[in-house]
Design a protein around this motif. Sequence first.
Motif, PDB file in Angstrom:
ATOM      1  N   GLY A   1       4.272 -24.590 -16.501  1.00  0.00           N
ATOM      2  CA  GLY A   1       3.981 -24.662 -17.925  1.00  0.00           C
ATOM      3  C   GLY A   1       2.627 -24.065 -18.253  1.00  0.00           C
ATOM      4  O   GLY A   1       2.482 -23.325 -19.245  1.00  0.00           O
ATOM      5  N   GLU A   2       1.629 -24.378 -17.451  1.00  0.00           N
ATOM      6  CA  GLU A   2       0.295 -23.805 -17.658  1.00  0.00           C
ATOM      7  C   GLU A   2       0.341 -22.287 -17.554  1.00  0.00           C
ATOM      8  O   GLU A   2      -0.334 -21.575 -18.321  1.00  0.00           O
ATOM      9  N   ALA A   3       1.147 -21.774 -16.620  1.00  0.00           N
ATOM     10  CA  ALA A   3       1.271 -20.321 -16.472  1.00  0.00           C
ATOM     11  C   ALA A   3       1.912 -19.701 -17.717  1.00  0.00           C
ATOM     12  O   ALA A   3       1.479 -18.642 -18.184  1.00  0.00           O
ATOM     13  N   LEU A   4       2.928 -20.353 -18.255  1.00  0.00           N
ATOM     14  CA  LEU A   4       3.539 -19.859 -19.485  1.00  0.00           C
ATOM     15  C   LEU A   4       2.548 -19.884 -20.638  1.00  0.00           C
ATOM     16  O   LEU A   4       2.502 -18.965 -21.462  1.00  0.00           O
TER      17      LEU A   4
ATOM     18  N   LEU B   1       4.600 -22.592 -24.329  1.00  0.00           N
ATOM     19  CA  LEU B   1       4.627 -21.270 -24.948  1.00  0.00           C
ATOM     20  C   LEU B   1       4.143 -21.343 -26.396  1.00  0.00           C
ATOM     21  O   LEU B   1       3.376 -20.488 -26.854  1.00  0.00           O
ATOM     22  N   GLY B   2       4.603 -22.353 -27.111  1.00  0.00           N
ATOM     23  CA  GLY B   2       4.233 -22.497 -28.513  1.00  0.00           C
ATOM     24  C   GLY B   2       2.754 -22.715 -28.712  1.00  0.00           C
ATOM     25  O   GLY B   2       2.155 -22.189 -29.658  1.00  0.00           O
ATOM     26  N   LEU B   3       2.124 -23.488 -27.828  1.00  0.00           N
ATOM     27  CA  LEU B   3       0.684 -23.708 -27.935  1.00  0.00           C
ATOM     28  C   LEU B   3      -0.089 -22.409 -27.698  1.00  0.00           C
ATOM     29  O   LEU B   3      -1.093 -22.142 -28.368  1.00  0.00           O
ATOM     30  N   GLY B   4       0.383 -21.606 -26.760  1.00  0.00           N
ATOM     31  CA  GLY B   4      -0.240 -20.304 -26.547  1.00  0.00           C
ATOM     32  C   GLY B   4      -0.092 -19.405 -27.758  1.00  0.00           C
ATOM     33  O   GLY B   4      -1.034 -18.722 -28.162  1.00  0.00           O
ATOM     34  N   CYS B   5       1.096 -19.424 -28.349  1.00  0.00           N
ATOM     35  CA  CYS B   5       1.344 -18.621 -29.551  1.00  0.00           C
ATOM     36  C   CYS B   5       0.499 -19.121 -30.723  1.00  0.00           C
ATOM     37  O   CYS B   5      -0.061 -18.329 -31.485  1.00  0.00           O
ATOM     38  N   LYS B   6       0.402 -20.422 -30.860  1.00  0.00           N
ATOM     39  CA  LYS B   6      -0.389 -21.000 -31.957  1.00  0.00           C
ATOM     40  C   LYS B   6      -1.849 -20.587 -31.844  1.00  0.00           C
ATOM     41  O   LYS B   6      -2.503 -20.284 -32.862  1.00  0.00           O
ATOM     42  N   ALA B   7      -2.370 -20.552 -30.634  1.00  0.00           N
ATOM     43  CA  ALA B   7      -3.777 -20.211 -30.424  1.00  0.00           C
ATOM     44  C   ALA B   7      -4.077 -18.756 -30.760  1.00  0.00           C
ATOM     45  O   ALA B   7      -5.224 -18.416 -31.090  1.00  0.00           O
TER      46      ALA B   7
END
Length: 208
Positions: free
Chosen positions: A25-28, A55-61
């Motif tokens: 998950g961290e990698a995603l 993935l969504g948290l990465g996209c949100k950031a």
Amino acid sequence: MSKHIELILPIDIDSVKGFLSHAEGEALFRCASTLAQGAVAVEIGSYCGKSSVYLGLGCKATGSTLFAVDHHRGSEEHQPGEMFHDPQLVDDTGAFSTLASFRKTIRAADLDDSVIPVLSSSAQFARAWQGELGLVFIDGGHSLDAALLDYRSWAGSIAQKGLLAIHDVYPGSEAGGQAPITVYRLAMASGLFKEIMSVDSLRVLERL
């Protein structure tokens, strides 16, 4: 992957049903956090939303968007009598369904503005999709036909320097099914991708 954005999970991720390790998950999350503002990612196979949160948290950031594609009726292995069937995920019609759990997860993680659920098969949505993608994560049906269809439906839409992530890549059948590693090998043999990350059963490839 030069950007460094801290992962802060807004929910108890271990309470979300799924088959993704925290390291995966961290990698995603790291992959999604490298997307340019306004970029688009597609996830094939959302289940109850565990991978969608990372993935969504990465996209949100980064101001990008995740399309989470799943018909939410489960893959072959989730059906009654199969190894990964979960009787808690049976709806009031008696059918297997992860949709309610997925929506609850996304709402709890405050990701409604960054994650767009697509209630569709992967191939159906691919036929309607136009444009390039910064990231594709394949974790849908694990039969060979389903996995190959996911790859063939989406690989061509990945932009140059875009990422293809494949889950459940196991070198031997004693560890898991062989459809995902078949897709991984097909992608590597195509000459279009190079591997840039390997975490547990997750492989991340970059489009050349």
